[in-house]
Design a protein around this motif. Structure first.
Motif, PDB file in Angstrom:
ATOM      1  N   PRO A  74      27.487  40.328  26.751  1.00  0.00           N
ATOM      2  CA  PRO A  74      26.654  41.503  26.445  1.00  0.00           C
ATOM      3  C   PRO A  74      27.496  42.676  25.950  1.00  0.00           C
ATOM      4  CG  PRO A  74      26.068  40.560  28.576  1.00  0.00           C
ATOM      5  CD  PRO A  74      27.326  39.871  28.148  1.00  0.00           C
ATOM      6  N   ALA A  75      26.975  43.393  24.988  1.00  0.00           N
ATOM      7  CA  ALA A  75      27.694  44.541  24.432  1.00  0.00           C
ATOM      8  C   ALA A  75      27.950  45.590  25.506  1.00  0.00           C
ATOM      9  CB  ALA A  75      26.901  45.146  23.281  1.00  0.00           C
ATOM     10  N   SER A  76      26.983  45.791  26.390  1.00  0.00           N
ATOM     11  CA  SER A  76      27.147  46.796  27.444  1.00  0.00           C
ATOM     12  C   SER A  76      28.313  46.450  28.363  1.00  0.00           C
ATOM     13  CB  SER A  76      25.857  46.903  28.257  1.00  0.00           C
ATOM     14  OG  SER A  76      25.489  45.641  28.786  1.00  0.00           O
ATOM     15  N   LEU A  77      28.485  45.166  28.656  1.00  0.00           N
ATOM     16  CA  LEU A  77      29.586  44.736  29.522  1.00  0.00           C
ATOM     17  C   LEU A  77      30.931  44.977  28.853  1.00  0.00           C
ATOM     18  CD1 LEU A  77      30.680  43.354  32.042  1.00  0.00           C
ATOM     19  CD2 LEU A  77      30.315  41.139  30.905  1.00  0.00           C
ATOM     20  N   LYS A  78      31.022  44.675  27.560  1.00  0.00           N
ATOM     21  CA  LYS A  78      32.285  44.874  26.845  1.00  0.00           C
ATOM     22  C   LYS A  78      32.637  46.351  26.735  1.00  0.00           C
ATOM     23  CE  LYS A  78      30.830  42.035  23.537  1.00  0.00           C
ATOM     24  NZ  LYS A  78      30.786  41.237  22.283  1.00  0.00           N
ATOM     25  N   LEU A  79      31.652  47.181  26.422  1.00  0.00           N
ATOM     26  CA  LEU A  79      31.910  48.622  26.320  1.00  0.00           C
ATOM     27  C   LEU A  79      32.294  49.216  27.675  1.00  0.00           C
ATOM     28  CD1 LEU A  79      28.991  49.649  23.937  1.00  0.00           C
ATOM     29  CD2 LEU A  79      31.421  49.651  23.390  1.00  0.00           C
ATOM     30  N   LEU A  80      31.625  48.776  28.719  1.00  0.00           N
ATOM     31  CA  LEU A  80      31.926  49.274  30.060  1.00  0.00           C
ATOM     32  C   LEU A  80      33.324  48.850  30.483  1.00  0.00           C
ATOM     33  CD1 LEU A  80      30.974  50.728  32.610  1.00  0.00           C
ATOM     34  CD2 LEU A  80      30.032  48.540  33.407  1.00  0.00           C
ATOM     35  N   THR A  81      33.712  47.628  30.156  1.00  0.00           N
ATOM     36  CA  THR A  81      35.048  47.140  30.503  1.00  0.00           C
ATOM     37  C   THR A  81      36.131  47.964  29.833  1.00  0.00           C
ATOM     38  OG1 THR A  81      34.202  44.882  30.785  1.00  0.00           O
ATOM     39  CG2 THR A  81      36.573  45.141  30.468  1.00  0.00           C
ATOM     40  N   VAL A  82      35.950  48.257  28.555  1.00  0.00           N
ATOM     41  CA  VAL A  82      36.931  49.061  27.828  1.00  0.00           C
ATOM     42  C   VAL A  82      36.978  50.480  28.387  1.00  0.00           C
ATOM     43  CG1 VAL A  82      37.513  50.063  25.586  1.00  0.00           C
ATOM     44  CG2 VAL A  82      36.776  47.686  25.733  1.00  0.00           C
ATOM     45  N   ALA A  83      35.818  51.041  28.722  1.00  0.00           N
ATOM     46  CA  ALA A  83      35.776  52.394  29.269  1.00  0.00           C
ATOM     47  C   ALA A  83      36.501  52.477  30.611  1.00  0.00           C
ATOM     48  CB  ALA A  83      34.327  52.850  29.422  1.00  0.00           C
ATOM     49  N   VAL A  84      36.242  51.513  31.505  1.00  0.00           N
ATOM     50  CA  VAL A  84      36.891  51.508  32.818  1.00  0.00           C
ATOM     51  C   VAL A  84      38.389  51.262  32.669  1.00  0.00           C
ATOM     52  CG1 VAL A  84      37.046  50.269  35.013  1.00  0.00           C
ATOM     53  CG2 VAL A  84      34.806  50.780  34.028  1.00  0.00           C
ATOM     54  N   ALA A  85      38.760  50.334  31.773  1.00  0.00           N
ATOM     55  CA  ALA A  85      40.182  50.065  31.537  1.00  0.00           C
ATOM     56  C   ALA A  85      40.897  51.305  31.019  1.00  0.00           C
ATOM     57  CB  ALA A  85      40.330  48.914  30.545  1.00  0.00           C
ATOM     58  N   SER A  86      40.224  52.069  30.161  1.00  0.00           N
ATOM     59  CA  SER A  86      40.824  53.300  29.639  1.00  0.00           C
ATOM     60  C   SER A  86      41.091  54.294  30.765  1.00  0.00           C
ATOM     61  CB  SER A  86      39.898  53.926  28.594  1.00  0.00           C
ATOM     62  OG  SER A  86      39.659  53.037  27.527  1.00  0.00           O
ATOM     63  N   LEU A  87      40.112  54.473  31.642  1.00  0.00           N
ATOM     64  CA  LEU A  87      40.287  55.405  32.760  1.00  0.00           C
ATOM     65  C   LEU A  87      41.426  54.976  33.675  1.00  0.00           C
ATOM     66  CD1 LEU A  87      36.546  56.070  33.708  1.00  0.00           C
ATOM     67  CD2 LEU A  87      38.106  57.625  32.531  1.00  0.00           C
ATOM     68  N   LEU A  88      41.536  53.673  33.928  1.00  0.00           N
ATOM     69  CA  LEU A  88      42.586  53.178  34.817  1.00  0.00           C
ATOM     70  C   LEU A  88      43.964  53.266  34.173  1.00  0.00           C
ATOM     71  CD1 LEU A  88      40.823  50.021  36.336  1.00  0.00           C
ATOM     72  CD2 LEU A  88      41.164  52.263  37.403  1.00  0.00           C
ATOM     73  N   LEU A  89      44.062  52.875  32.896  1.00  0.00           N
ATOM     74  CA  LEU A  89      45.364  52.847  32.234  1.00  0.00           C
ATOM     75  C   LEU A  89      45.925  54.242  31.985  1.00  0.00           C
ATOM     76  CD1 LEU A  89      44.995  49.901  29.694  1.00  0.00           C
ATOM     77  CD2 LEU A  89      46.174  49.931  31.893  1.00  0.00           C
ATOM     78  N   PHE A  90      45.051  55.241  31.875  1.00  0.00           N
ATOM     79  CA  PHE A  90      45.548  56.599  31.693  1.00  0.00           C
ATOM     80  C   PHE A  90      46.166  57.152  32.979  1.00  0.00           C
ATOM     81  CE2 PHE A  90      43.234  56.966  27.648  1.00  0.00           C
ATOM     82  CZ  PHE A  90      44.171  57.694  26.928  1.00  0.00           C
ATOM     83  N   GLN A  91      45.974  56.433  34.091  1.00  0.00           N
ATOM     84  CA  GLN A  91      46.586  56.834  35.346  1.00  0.00           C
ATOM     85  C   GLN A  91      47.920  56.114  35.571  1.00  0.00           C
ATOM     86  OE1 GLN A  91      44.977  59.313  36.892  1.00  0.00           O
ATOM     87  NE2 GLN A  91      43.360  59.097  35.344  1.00  0.00           N
ATOM     88  N   VAL A  92      48.244  55.174  34.691  1.00  0.00           N
ATOM     89  CA  VAL A  92      49.434  54.337  34.852  1.00  0.00           C
ATOM     90  C   VAL A  92      50.535  54.807  33.910  1.00  0.00           C
ATOM     91  CG1 VAL A  92      50.334  51.982  34.648  1.00  0.00           C
ATOM     92  CG2 VAL A  92      48.036  52.365  35.542  1.00  0.00           C
ATOM     93  N   LYS A  93      51.785  54.758  34.389  1.00  0.00           N
ATOM     94  CA  LYS A  93      52.918  55.159  33.566  1.00  0.00           C
ATOM     95  C   LYS A  93      54.006  54.087  33.506  1.00  0.00           C
ATOM     96  CE  LYS A  93      52.298  60.112  34.417  1.00  0.00           C
ATOM     97  NZ  LYS A  93      52.945  61.375  34.887  1.00  0.00           N
ATOM     98  N   SER A  94      53.761  52.948  34.144  1.00  0.00           N
ATOM     99  CA  SER A  94      54.765  51.885  34.206  1.00  0.00           C
ATOM    100  C   SER A  94      54.622  50.921  33.035  1.00  0.00           C
ATOM    101  CB  SER A  94      54.635  51.117  35.523  1.00  0.00           C
ATOM    102  OG  SER A  94      55.500  50.002  35.537  1.00  0.00           O
ATOM    103  N   VAL A  95      55.723  50.681  32.342  1.00  0.00           N
ATOM    104  CA  VAL A  95      55.727  49.724  31.231  1.00  0.00           C
ATOM    105  C   VAL A  95      55.367  48.333  31.726  1.00  0.00           C
ATOM    106  CG1 VAL A  95      57.194  48.624  29.498  1.00  0.00           C
ATOM    107  CG2 VAL A  95      57.408  51.073  29.931  1.00  0.00           C
ATOM    108  N   TRP A  96      55.771  48.024  32.952  1.00  0.00           N
ATOM    109  CA  TRP A  96      55.561  46.675  33.489  1.00  0.00           C
ATOM    110  C   TRP A  96      54.088  46.402  33.800  1.00  0.00           C
ATOM    111  CZ3 TRP A  96      59.598  44.291  32.102  1.00  0.00           C
ATOM    112  CH2 TRP A  96      60.837  44.933  32.126  1.00  0.00           C
ATOM    113  N   VAL A  97      53.277  47.417  33.830  1.00  0.00           N
ATOM    114  CA  VAL A  97      51.833  47.221  33.963  1.00  0.00           C
ATOM    115  C   VAL A  97      51.205  47.002  32.589  1.00  0.00           C
ATOM    116  CG1 VAL A  97      49.655  48.285  34.673  1.00  0.00           C
ATOM    117  CG2 VAL A  97      51.698  48.566  36.080  1.00  0.00           C
ATOM    118  N   PHE A  98      51.675  47.729  31.599  1.00  0.00           N
ATOM    119  CA  PHE A  98      51.111  47.615  30.250  1.00  0.00           C
ATOM    120  C   PHE A  98      51.477  46.292  29.588  1.00  0.00           C
ATOM    121  CE2 PHE A  98      51.436  52.362  30.528  1.00  0.00           C
ATOM    122  CZ  PHE A  98      50.079  52.581  30.601  1.00  0.00           C
ATOM    123  N   LEU A  99      52.636  45.743  29.949  1.00  0.00           N
ATOM    124  CA  LEU A  99      53.083  44.497  29.312  1.00  0.00           C
ATOM    125  C   LEU A  99      52.117  43.342  29.552  1.00  0.00           C
ATOM    126  CD1 LEU A  99      55.263  43.269  27.574  1.00  0.00           C
ATOM    127  CD2 LEU A  99      56.558  42.726  29.655  1.00  0.00           C
TER     128      LEU A  99
END
Length: 202
Positions: free
Chosen positions: A16-41
């Motif tokens: 579903p489009a709503s699931l994909k958009l929600l996943t990207v939105a939540v991932a964006s919020l979480l990743l903006f709190q992360v500063k470790s390269v080893w998490v982004f890899l």
């Protein structure tokens, strides 16, 4: 209007489009709190595997990164000179992961499906007698065409490099602006032919 969309049947297309958009939105919020390269890899590896699951057509869309190389190089250089090189690497990896994830949604989601997923966010406008579909269409167009415009800039830069022998120049801004205006006119004409936001359907 929907040249970014990858015409293919896959498990990502069926989500579903709503699931994909929600996943990207939540991932964006979480990743903006992360500063470790080893998490982004590992996040980058997961996104690349998702593109690979779409076959050659999906992997071809990774060319989107070409249009970002100059910007990312400047960003890394600024961090290098300020003594925060690894922070710069983390910032770049965050941008790459999120842009690729957003583009993945664009290439695996039909425009009308994305419109229907975004429209509930604007339903409170109906309480005031306003259309919820029009602002939803605006957001959908931004989500749809942002990756496409990066591809356009990448093609212009490749053409300029073939002629001038250099990778980039401020002279690309003028043809890029012309291409953007031309595309906006084409989109407006296509929407008008379909009856505007209310006439857009599968």
């Amino acid at each position: 209007m929907i040249s970014v969309y990858l015409q293919k049947e896959s498990w990502l297309h069926r989500l579903p489009a709503s699931l994909k958009l929600l996943t990207v939105a939540v991932a964006s919020l979480l990743l903006f709190q992360v500063k470790s390269v080893w998490v982004f890899l590992p996040c980058l590896v997961v996104v690349l595997l998702l593109y690979a699951s779409l076959g050659r057509g999906g992997l071809a869309h990774l060319k989107l990164l070409r249009s970002m190389t100059l910007f990312l190089a400047i960003l890394l250089a600024l961090h290098w000179f300020s003594g925060t090189f690894w922070d710069g690497i983390a910032v770049i990896m965050r941008l790459v992961v999120l842009i690729l994830a957003a583009n993945l949604v664009s290439i695996t989601t039909r425009m009308d499906d994305m419109l229907e997923a975004v429209q509930p966010l604007f339903r409170p406008l109906q309480w005031f007698g306003m259309s919820a579909r029009k602002p939803a269409l605006g957001v959908t167009l931004v989500l749809r065409f942002a990756p496409h415009m990066l591809q356009v800039f990448s093609l212009l830069r490749e053409a300029y490099q073939a002629r001038a022998g250099t990778k980039g120049s401020w002279r690309l801004l003028a043809p890029f602006a012309i291409q953007s205006l031309r595309m906006s006119d084409n989109v407006a004409e296509a929407l008008k032919a379909r009856g505007g936001s209310e006439g857009l359907s599968r």
